[in-house]
Design a protein around this motif. Structure first.
Motif: not given
Length: 426
Positions: A289-310
């Motif tokens: 719900a936080d406006p600044c949340f970006q899933l990309r930042s979590i992906c960064y932790l594992l060296g991923q530029p974008e979220p993987p497909a489900p």
């Protein structure tokens, strides 16, 4: 002889524990010396065990003084003491020296900061017990920690902006060494404050997640906001943090991705992976719900530029990117699995949240990311985007995406609403 030595250590521990926060001591130098002595005392196994041997009443009084609101005293030294009681227990927090630094010189081996972790589960338990006493102890302590984290990290970002500008001049070596030292100190303080938050949320998660408590939701929302702020600053592509780390300026040796990102990760894993399902869902909803949340930042932790497909496995990380997977000597396989579980959970939760709130018309989507509804309007030009995009953009640029006018403020925007809330773009 050994008995006499242990007895002397214990007596000295009792003196430090009793007087480091004694209000009757008015001399600033004496108070600082006592605080520094206690901070060094808890770094070494023998002297830490001496602290644990003093009478229980004195130990509890000492920890109570450590948990007093930070604004009322020299909080940095207090925070170092609490961190040293935790070091060795946190996520990826078993190192003696940071991974990117050279091995310890022989002459530095006895420095307090380079001792092997020796956490105190006894003093941690006193801290947990005290934070659950009364309605005001935990909120006053945690609000002060969050305030200081906000200050320390904001100061750090402001300083690296100045350092980057100085480094771009022809006389690049003209960077004040004192400024570099203060900058590194603000970074180290940010990391240590994050570790104290990790310790607190591990020992007493209900302070944030039991919403029958009147202050829990507010504390969790403040925490989520600060975590997202740190993540966005540190993980943005070609950002200011990256550029300053790459410079490797003397005095900024401790400034690196690993210490701050593993500290944030430790908090997120505790919130989103380790607790009961109901608490995990509560934390997830607040984070998203936080406006600044970006899933990309979590992906960064594992060296991923974008979220993987489900439903798909994580691809191998790009070796040129930061990835927790590159630190096998510092992060256990179990910890890494928890981060992967967290990413999968947030990817799924983000997709569900986006589907639930998807606008009926394409014109209501943010024209930058096409992922979130328009929620912010820029002044004075009147162009719009979602809050996540404009907040990320304003970290490095004050010009409008579309017309290049200088953005003076950003207002909340809701279709059909006549009222808005303004925040400065400075």
């Amino acid at each position: 002889m050994e008995h006499s030595y242990e007895e002397t250590l214990t007596r000295l521990a009792a003196i430090l524990a009793k007087h480091f926060a004694d209000t009757r001591i008015v001399g600033t130098d004496i108070r600082d010396s006592l605080m520094q002595a206690l901070a060094s005392y808890v770094c070494y196994p023998h002297s830490l065990r001496a602290v644990e041997r003093i009478p229980e009443e004195q130990r509890i009084a000492m920890v109570r003084n450590l948990l007093a609101p930070y604004e009322q005293r020299p909080w940095a030294q207090t925070n170092w003491i609490l961190v040293r009681l935790w070091r060795g227990c946190g996520f990826g927090y078993r190192y003696t020296r940071l991974p990117h630094l050279l091995k310890t010189k022989l002459e530095d081996a006895n420095l307090p900061s380079l001792q092997k972790p020796c956490p105190s589960t006894l003093l941690q338990q006193h801290m947990a017990d005290l934070l659950q006493q009364g309605p005001d102890v935990a909120p006053s302590f945690l609000n002060s920690v969050l305030n200081q984290l906000n200050w320390a990290f904001s100061e750090f970002i402001g300083m690296i902006q100045e350092i980057q500008q100085a480094a771009e001049r022809l006389e690049r070596n003209f960077v004040d060494s004192r400024q570099l030292k203060v900058c590194a100190t603000c970074f180290d303080l940010s990391v240590s404050l994050l570790r104290v938050l990790e310790m607190t949320i591990t020992l007493v998660p209900e302070i944030f997640l039991d919403w029958t408590r009147p202050t829990s939701e507010m504390l969790l929302r403040r925490l989520a906001q600060l975590l997202n702020q740190v993540l966005n600053r540190v993980t943005a592509e070609r950002n200011l943090f990256d550029r300053v780390v790459t410079l490797r300026l003397p005095g900024l040796e401790s400034v690196d991705h690993y210490p701050i990102l593993v500290a944030v990760t430790g908090i997120l894993v505790q919130l989103l992976v380790r607790g009961p399902a109901s608490e995990r869902e509560r934390a997830t909803s607040v984070l998203l719900a936080d406006p600044c949340f970006q899933l990309r930042s979590i992906c960064y932790l594992l060296g991923q530029p974008e979220p993987p497909a489900p439903g798909t496995a994580l691809p191998a990380p790009d070796r040129k990117r930061f990835s927790l997977q590159s630190y096998a000597d510092y992060i256990s396989a179990d910890e890494l699995a928890q981060v992967e579980q967290m990413l999968a959970h947030l990817t799924s939760a983000s997709a569900q949240a986006a589907a639930a709130s998807l606008p009926t018309s394409e014109e209501d989507l943010c024209p930058i990311c096409y992922a979130h509804p328009i929620s912010a309007v820029f002044q004075p030009c009147g162009h719009k985007s979602c809050k996540a995009c404009i907040n990320q953009h304003l970290m490095n640029n004050k010009d409008c995406f579309f017309c290049k006018a200088t953005i003076v403020s950003v207002e909340d925007w809701e279709k059909g609403a006549n009222t808005s809330t303004t925040s400065s773009a400075a």
